[in-house]
Design a protein around this motif. Structure first.
Motif, PDB file in Angstrom:
ATOM      1  N   TYR A 198     -20.914-137.203-104.036  1.00  0.00           N
ATOM      2  CA  TYR A 198     -21.183-137.774-102.722  1.00  0.00           C
ATOM      3  C   TYR A 198     -19.999-137.519-101.779  1.00  0.00           C
ATOM      4  CZ  TYR A 198     -22.543-141.119 -99.125  1.00  0.00           C
ATOM      5  OH  TYR A 198     -22.891-141.706 -97.938  1.00  0.00           O
ATOM      6  N   GLY A 199     -18.781-137.700-102.303  1.00  0.00           N
ATOM      7  CA  GLY A 199     -17.588-137.424-101.502  1.00  0.00           C
ATOM      8  C   GLY A 199     -17.490-135.963-101.111  1.00  0.00           C
ATOM      9  N   THR A 200     -17.859-135.080-102.029  1.00  0.00           N
ATOM     10  CA  THR A 200     -17.831-133.647-101.751  1.00  0.00           C
ATOM     11  C   THR A 200     -18.853-133.287-100.675  1.00  0.00           C
ATOM     12  OG1 THR A 200     -17.119-133.215-104.014  1.00  0.00           O
ATOM     13  CG2 THR A 200     -18.017-131.360-102.788  1.00  0.00           C
ATOM     14  N   VAL A 201     -20.052-133.851-100.786  1.00  0.00           N
ATOM     15  CA  VAL A 201     -21.098-133.585 -99.789  1.00  0.00           C
ATOM     16  C   VAL A 201     -20.657-134.087 -98.415  1.00  0.00           C
ATOM     17  CG1 VAL A 201     -23.449-134.229 -99.094  1.00  0.00           C
ATOM     18  CG2 VAL A 201     -22.997-133.519-101.437  1.00  0.00           C
ATOM     19  N   LYS A 202     -20.005-135.238 -98.374  1.00  0.00           N
ATOM     20  CA  LYS A 202     -19.536-135.815 -97.102  1.00  0.00           C
ATOM     21  C   LYS A 202     -18.202-135.226 -96.655  1.00  0.00           C
ATOM     22  CE  LYS A 202     -22.780-138.801 -96.279  1.00  0.00           C
ATOM     23  NZ  LYS A 202     -23.540-138.841 -95.057  1.00  0.00           N
ATOM     24  N   ARG A 203     -17.705-134.264 -97.410  1.00  0.00           N
ATOM     25  CA  ARG A 203     -16.446-133.564 -97.110  1.00  0.00           C
ATOM     26  C   ARG A 203     -15.242-134.501 -97.080  1.00  0.00           C
ATOM     27  NH1 ARG A 203     -17.746-128.308 -95.908  1.00  0.00           N
ATOM     28  NH2 ARG A 203     -19.843-127.973 -95.115  1.00  0.00           N
ATOM     29  N   VAL A 204     -15.230-135.431 -98.006  1.00  0.00           N
ATOM     30  CA  VAL A 204     -14.098-136.347 -98.171  1.00  0.00           C
ATOM     31  C   VAL A 204     -13.176-135.731 -99.225  1.00  0.00           C
ATOM     32  CG1 VAL A 204     -13.424-138.647 -98.976  1.00  0.00           C
ATOM     33  CG2 VAL A 204     -15.487-138.368 -97.606  1.00  0.00           C
ATOM     34  N   PRO A 205     -11.879-135.647 -98.946  1.00  0.00           N
ATOM     35  CA  PRO A 205     -10.955-135.128 -99.967  1.00  0.00           C
ATOM     36  C   PRO A 205     -10.806-136.169-101.095  1.00  0.00           C
ATOM     37  CG  PRO A 205      -9.742-135.836 -98.025  1.00  0.00           C
ATOM     38  CD  PRO A 205     -11.197-135.990 -97.708  1.00  0.00           C
ATOM     39  N   THR A 206     -11.649-136.068-102.112  1.00  0.00           N
ATOM     40  CA  THR A 206     -11.762-137.128-103.117  1.00  0.00           C
ATOM     41  C   THR A 206     -10.473-137.341-103.904  1.00  0.00           C
ATOM     42  OG1 THR A 206     -12.792-135.529-104.610  1.00  0.00           O
ATOM     43  CG2 THR A 206     -14.256-136.995-103.386  1.00  0.00           C
ATOM     44  N   TYR A 207      -9.805-136.285-104.319  1.00  0.00           N
ATOM     45  CA  TYR A 207      -8.581-136.454-105.095  1.00  0.00           C
ATOM     46  C   TYR A 207      -7.491-137.098-104.257  1.00  0.00           C
ATOM     47  CZ  TYR A 207      -4.584-135.614-108.070  1.00  0.00           C
ATOM     48  OH  TYR A 207      -3.463-135.778-108.833  1.00  0.00           O
ATOM     49  N   GLU A 208      -7.300-136.617-103.046  1.00  0.00           N
ATOM     50  CA  GLU A 208      -6.275-137.184-102.173  1.00  0.00           C
ATOM     51  C   GLU A 208      -6.581-138.642-101.844  1.00  0.00           C
ATOM     52  OE1 GLU A 208      -7.771-134.269-101.687  1.00  0.00           O
ATOM     53  OE2 GLU A 208      -6.135-132.831-101.932  1.00  0.00           O
ATOM     54  N   THR A 209      -7.858-138.957-101.637  1.00  0.00           N
ATOM     55  CA  THR A 209      -8.265-140.338-101.366  1.00  0.00           C
ATOM     56  C   THR A 209      -7.984-141.217-102.572  1.00  0.00           C
ATOM     57  OG1 THR A 209     -10.001-139.508 -99.897  1.00  0.00           O
ATOM     58  CG2 THR A 209     -10.201-141.783-100.648  1.00  0.00           C
ATOM     59  N   PHE A 210      -8.237-140.679-103.770  1.00  0.00           N
ATOM     60  CA  PHE A 210      -7.940-141.419-104.988  1.00  0.00           C
ATOM     61  C   PHE A 210      -6.445-141.694-105.109  1.00  0.00           C
ATOM     62  CE2 PHE A 210      -6.500-141.231-109.409  1.00  0.00           C
ATOM     63  CZ  PHE A 210      -7.142-142.347-109.923  1.00  0.00           C
ATOM     64  N   VAL A 211      -5.624-140.689-104.857  1.00  0.00           N
ATOM     65  CA  VAL A 211      -4.174-140.852-104.960  1.00  0.00           C
ATOM     66  C   VAL A 211      -3.673-141.868-103.919  1.00  0.00           C
ATOM     67  CG1 VAL A 211      -1.951-139.662-104.677  1.00  0.00           C
ATOM     68  CG2 VAL A 211      -3.775-138.597-105.999  1.00  0.00           C
ATOM     69  N   ASP A 212      -4.191-141.798-102.707  1.00  0.00           N
ATOM     70  CA  ASP A 212      -3.810-142.776-101.681  1.00  0.00           C
ATOM     71  C   ASP A 212      -4.193-144.194-102.106  1.00  0.00           C
ATOM     72  OD1 ASP A 212      -2.772-140.787-100.100  1.00  0.00           O
ATOM     73  OD2 ASP A 212      -4.546-140.634 -98.785  1.00  0.00           O
ATOM     74  N   GLY A 213      -5.367-144.347-102.689  1.00  0.00           N
ATOM     75  CA  GLY A 213      -5.805-145.657-103.178  1.00  0.00           C
ATOM     76  C   GLY A 213      -4.924-146.163-104.304  1.00  0.00           C
ATOM     77  N   ALA A 214      -4.519-145.252-105.188  1.00  0.00           N
ATOM     78  CA  ALA A 214      -3.633-145.643-106.288  1.00  0.00           C
ATOM     79  C   ALA A 214      -2.274-146.092-105.756  1.00  0.00           C
ATOM     80  CB  ALA A 214      -3.464-144.482-107.266  1.00  0.00           C
ATOM     81  N   LYS A 215      -1.746-145.388-104.743  1.00  0.00           N
ATOM     82  CA  LYS A 215      -0.478-145.797-104.129  1.00  0.00           C
ATOM     83  C   LYS A 215      -0.611-147.177-103.507  1.00  0.00           C
ATOM     84  CE  LYS A 215       1.164-141.195-102.846  1.00  0.00           C
ATOM     85  NZ  LYS A 215       1.385-140.280-101.717  1.00  0.00           N
ATOM     86  N   GLU A 216      -1.716-147.408-102.807  1.00  0.00           N
ATOM     87  CA  GLU A 216      -1.947-148.701-102.168  1.00  0.00           C
ATOM     88  C   GLU A 216      -2.087-149.807-103.225  1.00  0.00           C
ATOM     89  OE1 GLU A 216      -5.442-150.619 -99.474  1.00  0.00           O
ATOM     90  OE2 GLU A 216      -4.791-148.585 -98.959  1.00  0.00           O
ATOM     91  N   GLY A 217      -2.759-149.502-104.325  1.00  0.00           N
ATOM     92  CA  GLY A 217      -2.904-150.472-105.412  1.00  0.00           C
ATOM     93  C   GLY A 217      -1.577-150.828-106.041  1.00  0.00           C
ATOM     94  N   PHE A 218      -0.707-149.830-106.198  1.00  0.00           N
ATOM     95  CA  PHE A 218       0.621-150.092-106.749  1.00  0.00           C
ATOM     96  C   PHE A 218       1.420-150.983-105.813  1.00  0.00           C
ATOM     97  CE2 PHE A 218       5.094-148.970-107.539  1.00  0.00           C
ATOM     98  CZ  PHE A 218       5.161-149.302-108.886  1.00  0.00           C
ATOM     99  N   GLY A 219       1.354-150.711-104.526  1.00  0.00           N
ATOM    100  CA  GLY A 219       2.046-151.558-103.547  1.00  0.00           C
ATOM    101  C   GLY A 219       1.514-152.980-103.556  1.00  0.00           C
TER     102      GLY A 219
END
Length: 178
Positions: free
Chosen positions: A22-43
Motif C-alpha cells: 500500500y505504501g509503495t502504491v501511494k509512493r510513500v518511502p516505506t523504509y525511511e518512514t519506518f526508520v523515522d518512526g523508530a527514531k521517534e519511538g526511541f525518543g
C-alpha cells in the motif's frame, strides 16, 4: 479449529506485506518512514523514563508504608460479608497502579490456590478486566505533556471498579462461589 491456527500464523506477515504494498502504491518511502518512526519511538521511550521512575517510587512508598495493608484490613469485613475472598483484595488495589506487580500477585494466587480454583479464576479474570490506570496516566499522558488528567483518572478508576465487580459477578455466575 485448524483454520484459526493457519490464520493466526499468517495474519501478521500478510498485514506487513499489505502495508508495504500500500505504501509503495501511494509512493510513500516505506523504509525511511519506518526508520523515522523508530527514531521517534526511541525518543519517546527516553522521555517517559522520569515518569516511570516517579511512578515506581510512589508504588514502593505506598506498599512499604503499610497503606495498602491498612486499606485491605479496612475492607475485609465488608468483603467477607458478601462472599468475596479477601485474598483477592491486594490484586484489586495494585492492578490500577502496576501491571507487573499485579501480574506477580496473580501468579502467586494461582500458584497458591491453583488455576482452577475460584480465587485463581477470579484473579485471572480480574487481571484481564482491569487496566493499569495510574501507569497509563503518568507515563503516557506525561510523555505527551497532558497536565489536566483529573477526568481521565476518574473514568479510568471507575472502569477499574466496574471491571473488578464484573469479574466477581461473572466468575461467581459461571463457576459458582468459593
Amino acid at each position: 479449529m485448524a483454520w484459526i491456527s493457519v490464520i493466526s500464523i499468517w495474519l501478521i506477515p500478510l498485514l506487513i506485506i499489505f502495508i508495504l504494498l500500500y505504501g509503495t502504491v501511494k509512493r510513500v518511502p516505506t523504509y525511511e518512514t519506518f526508520v523515522d518512526g523508530a527514531k521517534e519511538g526511541f525518543g519517546m521511550a527516553i522521555s517517559i523514563i522520569p515518569y516511570l521512575v516517579g511512578m515506581l517510587v510512589a508504588i514502593s512508598v505506598f506498599r512499604a508504608s503499610g497503606a495498602m495493608d491498612f486499606f485491605i484490613n479496612l475492607l475485609k469485613p465488608a468483603l467477607q460479608a458478601i462472599g468475596v475472598p479477601t485474598e483477592i483484595v491486594p490484586l484489586a488495589f495494585i492492578r490500577p497502579i502496576s501491571g507487573t506487580g499485579a501480574l506477580g500477585m496473580t501468579s502467586d494466587l494461582i500458584a497458591t490456590y491453583g488455576p482452577d480454583s475460584f480465587i485463581g479464576r477470579l484473579a485471572s479474570t480480574m487481571q484481564g478486566s482491569t487496566d493499569t490506570t495510574f501507569y497509563v496516566l503518568t507515563v503516557y499522558f506525561g510523555a505527551v505533556g497532558i497536565k489536566k488528567m483529573g477526568d481521565a483518572l476518574k473514568v479510568g478508576l471507575l472502569a477499574d471498579v466496574v471491571g473488578i465487580i464484573a469479574s466477581i459477578a461473572v466468575v461467581t455466575i459461571v463457576f459458582g462461589s468459593m
